[in-house]
Write a protein that holds these residues in place. Structure first.
Motif, mmCIF file in Angstrom:
data_model
loop_
_atom_site.group_PDB
_atom_site.id
_atom_site.type_symbol
_atom_site.label_atom_id
_atom_site.label_comp_id
_atom_site.label_asym_id
_atom_site.label_seq_id
_atom_site.Cartn_x
_atom_site.Cartn_y
_atom_site.Cartn_z
ATOM 1 N N ASP A 23 0.849 -1.193 0.000
ATOM 2 C CA ASP A 23 0.000 0.000 0.000
ATOM 3 C C ASP A 23 0.886 1.245 0.000
ATOM 4 N N VAL A 24 0.536 2.214 -0.840
ATOM 5 C CA VAL A 24 1.254 3.492 -0.821
ATOM 6 C C VAL A 24 0.687 4.326 0.331
ATOM 7 N N PRO A 25 1.522 4.708 1.296
ATOM 8 C CA PRO A 25 0.985 5.477 2.423
ATOM 9 C C PRO A 25 0.368 6.794 1.941
ATOM 10 N N ASN A 47 8.712 3.202 0.798
ATOM 11 C CA ASN A 47 7.391 3.836 0.676
ATOM 12 C C ASN A 47 7.328 4.841 -0.471
ATOM 13 N N GLY A 68 -6.596 2.826 4.682
ATOM 14 C CA GLY A 68 -5.146 2.756 4.494
ATOM 15 C C GLY A 68 -4.707 1.642 3.560
ATOM 16 N N LYS A 69 -5.632 0.794 3.145
ATOM 17 C CA LYS A 69 -5.268 -0.328 2.279
ATOM 18 C C LYS A 69 -5.681 -0.012 0.845
ATOM 19 N N ASP A 70 -4.742 -0.276 -0.073
ATOM 20 C CA ASP A 70 -4.967 0.128 -1.463
ATOM 21 C C ASP A 70 -5.777 -0.870 -2.280
ATOM 22 N N GLU A 107 -2.291 6.363 9.216
ATOM 23 C CA GLU A 107 -0.908 5.916 9.339
ATOM 24 C C GLU A 107 -0.723 5.070 10.601
ATOM 25 N N ARG A 149 -2.999 1.579 9.857
ATOM 26 C CA ARG A 149 -3.215 0.926 8.567
ATOM 27 C C ARG A 149 -2.635 -0.483 8.483
#
Ligand code: NAP
Ligand code: SAM
Lengths: 255, 294
Positions: free
Chosen positions: A2-4, A30, B173-175, B279, B282
């Motif tokens: 995942d990109v923060p 990141n 927070g998860k893509d 942050e 996540r």
């Protein structure tokens, strides 16, 4: 991976697609992931730490089939490895020719550079940047007075000063880095707040305590032992703490 | 308490919705008190379902007393025309009211279920008839399943007026697409469909039952909720700040007052603070999406 959100926010208004990028201080990968997800043509991710290089390769390079929108087939999704070069090198002597990159990110880098290194690194970043290049500098303001995490950073710095002759961490105020990079020819474009407060989680706190203990072990006997013990005590007392601010600065070199 | 328009329904819902499942864990007298307590905060949207044990029955007395002050959401897990009609009649009886303001398809999990409810003799046909007969006012859908399925439902059901789905900083927070409930929010907004957020207070999954038997769990939620007042309020603020019409209170009555306080105090959350929360959490496990196998 995942990109923060911090990285996504820092890059949101920067032209990355199709650009040659330098990620200065690859760390956990990141910012590298963010640059690739945003369509960078090439990312040179530089770190002087072998483990960080490996981590970045593993998290970002091998696993490039899941990027920004995570559908596994967005453009650039599965060719991360082709667009990524992780270089194990010192940023004070970047192994790239002059004018080689269009975008540079320093995401959480400056706080691990003491003033002398910062100065040398800035010279190099300016050298490898092509005319018109963009620079993104994301970092933390000095920890506010009274924050418990500040004590842990103090112990970490004391141990590092005694054993290595330099601080482990220097938190440069946003206004400082803004003027500093301007002094290296970078035109300031904007500042954003990326995090406020900054969540220093248990794993961050533990990692800093480990760093402090490692440095303390290299230091003089009794003082080193006392600093190591203080680091462990603070680690358990603090647990986690949300405090301070992470900022994002953006600059550009004149064409 | 702040109110927001629930899509095109013409109703302005308070930014907190009372999840009446909490009544199931209380005796009747306590249930009556909790409803009064919730109304004292100005909450005007209640959500209940026949699956929540006795919640419909326990909500009944105070609901009837305060019928005008409450926008009532109820649901059915039936997927067929016949089943939906039966469950609707049953809910009206158990609640003791003439109309339900928002009747929702409950807990959609599979694409086949979407086919079933939209079929000529599917549940939605019953919903539409009931609407013509004045038994229900609006049609909604709930799911803690795959966001893609909810998007499909939004595309396929023209008269859908609200969707209820999970939204919290862990999933934000998860893509991966499987956590992309923000896409659901965006699509619903585009269509002017009301949005009701659940799992705002989910902290993670419970430990395995050999470590913590179900009977020893300290909260009635099927996931591990956050429980400290500060955490509750930042979770509420986060959910409300995403732009949901309303955030549904958690299923355990012990958490309800803290959630009401957070809702009453809500005055936005700036983006740096939202990112800070994402942050921090996540890397936690998410209890959603979850296949519940009702
Ligand atoms: N048997 C089951 O499969 C099942 C499923 C969920 C909850 N429960 C019971 O409900 C209690 C608390 O529920 P909770 O923690 O999920 O709710 P919650 O988030 O604490 O409360 C939110 C409210 O929204 C409802 N909700 C949550 N997810 C929903 C969905 N996908 N579709 C429609 N409504 C939804 C909840 O009931 P719902 O979640 O039922 O819908 C509840 O009324 C648990 O302790 C458990 O005993 C049972
Ligand atoms: C805190 S991390 C940065 C996080 C990273 N940018 C990310 O997005 O995950 C700092 C990195 O800078 C590297 N670093 C510090 N000083 C360096 C130097 N002189 N040369 C090369 N890398 C350096 C460290 O090894 C580490 O990988």
């Amino acid at each position: 991976m995942d990109v923060p959100r911090t990285v996504a926010t820092a890059l949101a208004d920067r032209p990355v697609a199709g650009k040659r990028c330098l990620e200065a201080g690859a760390g956990a990968g990141n910012a590298t992931a963010g640059l690739l997800a945003n369509g960078a043509a090439r990312v040179y991710a530089v770190t002087n730490d072998r483990d960080h290089a490996r981590t970045t390769r593993r998290r970002v390079g091998d696993e490039g089939n899941r990027s920004s929108d995570g559908d596994g087939n967005d453009e650039g999704g599965d060719d991360h490895a082709d667009r990524l070069a992780v270089l194990e090198a010192d940023l004070r002597a970047v192994p790239l020719p002059d004018d080689a990159v269009d975008v540079i990110t320093a995401h959480g880098l400056c706080n691990v550079l003491d003033p002398a290194s910062l100065s040398a690194v800035a010279e190099e970043l300016s050298r490898v940047a092509a005319p018109g290049a963009h620079l993104v500098v994301d970092d933390y303001d000095p920890v506010p007075d009274g924050a418990a995490i500040g004590e842990l950073f103090a112990v970490e710095n004391a141990a590092s000063e005694l054993s290595r002759g330099r601080p482990a961490l220097t938190f440069y105020p946003a206004a400082f880095l803004r003027r500093f990079f301007a002094g290296h020819g970078w035109e300031f474009e904007r500042e954003r707040t990326l995090l406020e407060p900054v969540p220093w989680t248990e794993s961050h706190v533990a990692a800093h305590a480990d760093q402090a203990v490692d440095a303390a072990k290299e230091g003089p006997g009794e003082t080193g032992d006392a600093l190591a013990a203080a680091a462990r005590r603070l680690e358990s007392e603090i647990g986690s703490e949300s405090v301070g601010r992470m900022y994002g600065l953006a600059f550009r070199l004149p064409d | 308490m702040e109110t927001r328009p629930l899509g095109d329904t013409g109703h302005d819902s308070t930014v907190a919705t009372f999840g009446a499942i909490a009544l199931n864990w209380l005796e009747q007298e306590g249930a009556n008190q909790l409803v009064e307590h919730v109304l004292d905060y100005g909450v005007n949207h209640f959500d209940v379902a026949p699956e929540y044990g006795d919640a419909e029955l326990k909500l009944g007395p105070k609901l009837r007393q305060h019928r005008e002050e409450i926008f009532l959401g109820c649901k059915t897990q039936e997927r067929t025309y016949e089943g939906a009609w039966r469950k609707l009649d049953r809910s009206l009886n158990r609640l003791g009211v003439d109309t339900i303001d928002l009747y929702q398809v409950h807990g959609l999990e599979y694409e086949e279920e979407l086919d079933a409810i939209t079929d000529d003799d599917g549940a939605l046909a019953a919903f539409r008839e009931a609407k013509e007969e004045g038994l229900i006012d609006h049609v909604g859908l709930t799911s803690h399943g795959d966001p893609g399925l909810i998007l499909d439902a939004l595309d396929r059901i023209d008269d859908l007026e609200s969707v209820m789905f999970p939204l919290n900083p862990v999933v934000a927070g998860k893509d991966d697409d499987e956590y992309d409930y923000e896409a659901v929010l965006a699509r619903a907004d585009e269509r002017n469909v009301g949005t009701l957020g659940i799992k705002a207070f989910a902290g993670g999954t419970w430990p395995p039952t050999d470590e913590l038997p179900e009977a020893d769990r300290p909260f009635a939620n099927w996931y591990r909720p956050v429980t400290a007042p500060d955490e509750i309020s930042e979770r509420f603020d986060f959910a409300a700040a995403q732009g949901l019409t309303s955030v549904v209170s958690a299923g355990d009555p012990k958490l309800v007052t803290m959630i009401l306080e957070a809702a009453a105090d809500y005055d936005g959350m700036d983006e740096a603070a939202q990112r800070s929360l994402i942050e921090r959490v996540r890397h936690d496990d998410s209890p959603v999406p979850e296949q519940l196998h009702h």
